[in-house]
Design a protein around this motif. Structure first.
Motif, short mmCIF file in Angstrom:
data_model
loop_
_atom_site.label_atom_id
_atom_site.label_comp_id
_atom_site.label_asym_id
_atom_site.label_seq_id
_atom_site.Cartn_x
_atom_site.Cartn_y
_atom_site.Cartn_z
N ASP A 142 51.96 55.92 27.11
CA ASP A 142 51.32 56.62 26.01
C ASP A 142 49.80 56.57 26.17
O ASP A 142 49.26 55.81 26.98
CB ASP A 142 51.77 56.05 24.66
N ALA A 143 49.11 57.36 25.39
CA ALA A 143 47.66 57.49 25.53
C ALA A 143 46.94 56.16 25.29
O ALA A 143 45.96 55.85 25.97
CB ALA A 143 47.14 58.55 24.55
N GLU A 144 47.43 55.38 24.32
CA GLU A 144 46.78 54.11 24.01
C GLU A 144 46.90 53.13 25.16
O GLU A 144 45.95 52.41 25.49
CB GLU A 144 47.41 53.51 22.75
N ALA A 145 48.07 53.09 25.82
CA ALA A 145 48.26 52.19 26.95
C ALA A 145 47.34 52.57 28.11
O ALA A 145 46.72 51.69 28.73
CB ALA A 145 49.73 52.23 27.39
N LYS A 146 47.23 53.87 28.40
CA LYS A 146 46.35 54.31 29.47
C LYS A 146 44.89 54.01 29.14
O LYS A 146 44.11 53.60 30.00
CB LYS A 146 46.53 55.81 29.71
N ARG A 147 44.52 54.20 27.87
CA ARG A 147 43.15 53.91 27.47
C ARG A 147 42.84 52.42 27.64
O ARG A 147 41.75 52.05 28.07
CB ARG A 147 42.95 54.32 26.00
N SER A 148 43.80 51.55 27.30
CA SER A 148 43.57 50.11 27.39
C SER A 148 43.40 49.68 28.84
O SER A 148 42.59 48.78 29.14
CB SER A 148 44.73 49.34 26.75
N LEU A 149 44.13 50.29 29.78
CA LEU A 149 43.98 49.97 31.19
C LEU A 149 42.59 50.37 31.69
O LEU A 149 41.92 49.61 32.40
CB LEU A 149 45.05 50.67 32.02
N LYS A 150 42.12 51.55 31.31
CA LYS A 150 40.80 52.00 31.73
C LYS A 150 39.70 51.12 31.13
O LYS A 150 38.72 50.78 31.81
CB LYS A 150 40.59 53.46 31.32
N GLU A 151 39.88 50.75 29.87
CA GLU A 151 38.89 49.89 29.20
C GLU A 151 38.84 48.52 29.86
O GLU A 151 37.76 47.95 30.07
CB GLU A 151 39.25 49.76 27.72
N ALA A 152 40.02 47.96 30.20
CA ALA A 152 40.06 46.64 30.83
C ALA A 152 39.39 46.68 32.20
O ALA A 152 38.63 45.76 32.57
CB ALA A 152 41.51 46.18 30.95
N LEU A 153 39.66 47.74 32.97
CA LEU A 153 39.03 47.87 34.28
C LEU A 153 37.52 47.99 34.15
O LEU A 153 36.75 47.36 34.89
CB LEU A 153 39.60 49.10 35.00
N LYS A 154 37.07 48.77 33.19
CA LYS A 154 35.64 48.96 32.97
C LYS A 154 34.96 47.63 32.61
O LYS A 154 33.90 47.30 33.16
CB LYS A 154 35.42 49.98 31.86
N GLU A 155 35.55 46.87 31.70
CA GLU A 155 34.94 45.61 31.27
C GLU A 155 34.97 44.58 32.40
O GLU A 155 34.02 43.79 32.55
CB GLU A 155 35.68 45.06 30.05
N ALA A 156 36.04 44.56 33.19
CA ALA A 156 36.13 43.61 34.30
C ALA A 156 35.07 43.92 35.35
O ALA A 156 34.41 43.01 35.89
CB ALA A 156 37.53 43.65 34.92
N GLU A 157 34.88 45.19 35.68
CA GLU A 157 33.86 45.57 36.65
C GLU A 157 32.47 45.23 36.14
O GLU A 157 31.61 44.77 36.90
CB GLU A 157 33.97 47.07 36.95
N LYS A 158 32.26 45.44 34.86
CA LYS A 158 30.96 45.11 34.25
C LYS A 158 30.69 43.61 34.34
O LYS A 158 29.58 43.18 34.68
CB LYS A 158 30.96 45.57 32.79
N PHE A 159 31.71 42.81 34.05
CA PHE A 159 31.54 41.35 34.11
C PHE A 159 31.30 40.90 35.54
O PHE A 159 30.49 40.00 35.78
CB PHE A 159 32.79 40.67 33.54
N ALA A 160 32.01 41.51 36.50
CA ALA A 160 31.86 41.11 37.91
C ALA A 160 30.46 41.38 38.42
O ALA A 160 29.94 40.62 39.25
CB ALA A 160 32.90 41.83 38.76
N ARG A 161 29.84 42.45 37.94
CA ARG A 161 28.47 42.77 38.38
C ARG A 161 27.47 41.75 37.86
O ARG A 161 26.52 41.40 38.57
CB ARG A 161 28.08 44.19 37.91
N GLN A 162 27.68 41.28 36.66
CA GLN A 162 26.75 40.32 36.07
C GLN A 162 27.53 39.38 35.14
O GLN A 162 27.65 39.64 33.94
CB GLN A 162 25.66 41.04 35.30
N PRO A 163 28.07 38.29 35.68
CA PRO A 163 28.88 37.37 34.86
C PRO A 163 28.04 36.71 33.77
O PRO A 163 27.12 35.93 34.04
CB PRO A 163 29.37 36.33 35.88
N ARG A 164 28.37 37.06 32.53
CA ARG A 164 27.71 36.47 31.36
C ARG A 164 28.74 36.30 30.26
O ARG A 164 29.59 37.18 30.06
CB ARG A 164 26.57 37.35 30.85
N GLY A 165 28.65 35.20 29.54
CA GLY A 165 29.57 34.98 28.44
C GLY A 165 31.00 34.77 28.92
O GLY A 165 31.24 34.37 30.06
#
Length: 411
Positions: A142-165
């Protein structure tokens, strides 16, 4: 042109011990040669067997060279707090001693998880990167599941670039939490900053192991290594057995990293958040430090296999002409193996059993049963017994028939 004596500390002590029975020299002569060397290099200080005799001889050598200000180089993987107090007091003199801390990774394994070789399990997840993470576009999500996967990937990549918090990844078992956590760790390792990647149950086992009389590391040193890691990635929080000791150690670990604001990644099943110790939960719910990302997609292992993937699987297992499928809760195994193929097939039993175990876990997830249920454990034990029987009888066909019968009746 400087006369130099280079010795690992265990070898130094062996040379002194052998001198007691040596004919060409005496213990006193050998001891004087070492402590009066023009330049003495003591390598791997701290790896020796710390008997009272060994501690005394090392102190006499270090104290003599300290008093006479003789050039000395010492290498050790211990912190100064772990070194014998009398020797530590000499090594802490800023007027004579220069201390250099090398934080670079092991040059022999520059891209692997070399920061914590005894603890980290990142090498088991070497293939889990951001490039290999699937957004599962080919599945009927469903749309919510796909959105959550994209959001998780985005946040993980952001954290990997600059680990904070702190980054907390939650979701059902098998939805991709560990893959993203490992992707963060692998990217940091490639950049030369290997993190400590460890499952929480394994972390606790490493701490318990320090209580063994044969342990070469103290509890305090191991715990300090974990809680002060520049980047700590804790996988499967909530799967550990919550004894009072476990609660206390985890609370101390989380509280230290919370106060120090050290970068931390945590994966946890959504239904396990409410079961955490209140002290830990309060830290995870602090939005000033913690970013919680929920993956609502179903378990990845429950996806439907495409025809192309099925054919690829058959090519990977040319000796097995059959399938493992589910119908009304049953597991059906079918195989036709020629006699000359039986021996090499038996050697492939480990891989086959892993395939069966993954399938059983899929069934349990689909039917809402815990993957570690007593029935599944019983079936695993039965599979192991049958494997041993097959090795004795040299008959894989006989084994597969029994496996089918056992799976049908036990699951």
């Amino acid at each position: 042109g400087v006369p130099t004596r280079f010795l690992t500390v265990p070898d130094l002590l062996d040379q002194l011990r052998f001198a007691y029975d040596a004919e060409e020299t005496t213990f006193e002569e050998r001891f004087e040669e070492i402590r009066n060397a023009t330049l003495l290099v003591l390598d791997d200080f701290g790896t020796q067997n710390a008997t009272p005799w060994a501690q005394e001889k090392l102190f006499q050598i270090v104290n003599y060279r300290y008093t006479n200000r003789l050039p000395t180089v010492i290498t050790t993987n211990l912190s100064l707090d772990e070194i014998e107090p009398r020797i530590r007091s000499r090594l802490q003199d800023p007027e004579l001693v220069t201390k250099v801390i090398i934080r670079a990774p092991d040059y022999r394994r520059p891209t692997s998880d070399m920061g914590h070789p005894e603890l980290s399990s990142l090498d088991l997840h070497a293939g889990q990167t951001f490039e290999t993470f699937s957004l599962r576009e080919d599945e009927d999500l469903d749309a919510e599941a796909k959105r959550s996967l994209k959001e998780a990937l985005k946040e993980a990549e952001k954290f990997a670039r600059q680990p904070r918090g702190w980054l907390v990844l939650t979701g059902d078992y098998g939805c991709g939490k560990t893959h993203l956590a490992a992707a963060i760790a692998n990217q940091q390792a490639r950049a030369g900053d290997p993190p400590l990647f460890i499952m929480v149950p394994d972390l606790l086992d490493h701490l318990r192991a320090t209580f063994s009389p044969s342990s070469t590391v103290t509890f305090d040193r191991r715990f300090e290594e974990i809680r002060t890691a520049p980047l700590l990635i804790l996988d499967d929080l909530g799967t550990q057995s919550m004894t009072p000791w476990v609660r206390e150690k985890l609370a101390q670990l989380f509280n230290y990293r919370y106060d120090a604001m050290l970068p931390t990644v945590i994966t946890i099943a959504a239904d396990a958040l409410g079961e955490l110790d209140m002290r830990i939960r309060s830290r995870l719910l602090d939005e000033r430090l913690v970013k919680i990302v929920a993956i609502t997609a179903p378990p990845y292992h429950a996806r439907k296999t495409t025809r192309r993937k099925k054919k690829a699987e058959e090519r990977r297992h040319p000796m097995l002409h059959g399938k493992i499928g589910d119908r009304r809760g049953q597991v059906r195994l079918a195989a036709t193996i020629a006699p000359h193929q039986q021996q090499p097939a038996i050697h492939a039993m480990g891989e086959l059993l892993c395939l069966i175990e993954r399938h059983l876990q899929r069934l349990c997830l689909q039917r809402g049963k815990p993957a570690a249920s007593p029935r599944l454990k019983s079936l695993k034990a039965h599979l192991a017994q049958l494997t041993q029987a097959a090795e004795r009888e040299q008959s894989l066909v006989h084994l597969l028939r029994n496996l089918a019968r056992a799976a049908d009746t036990r699951l």
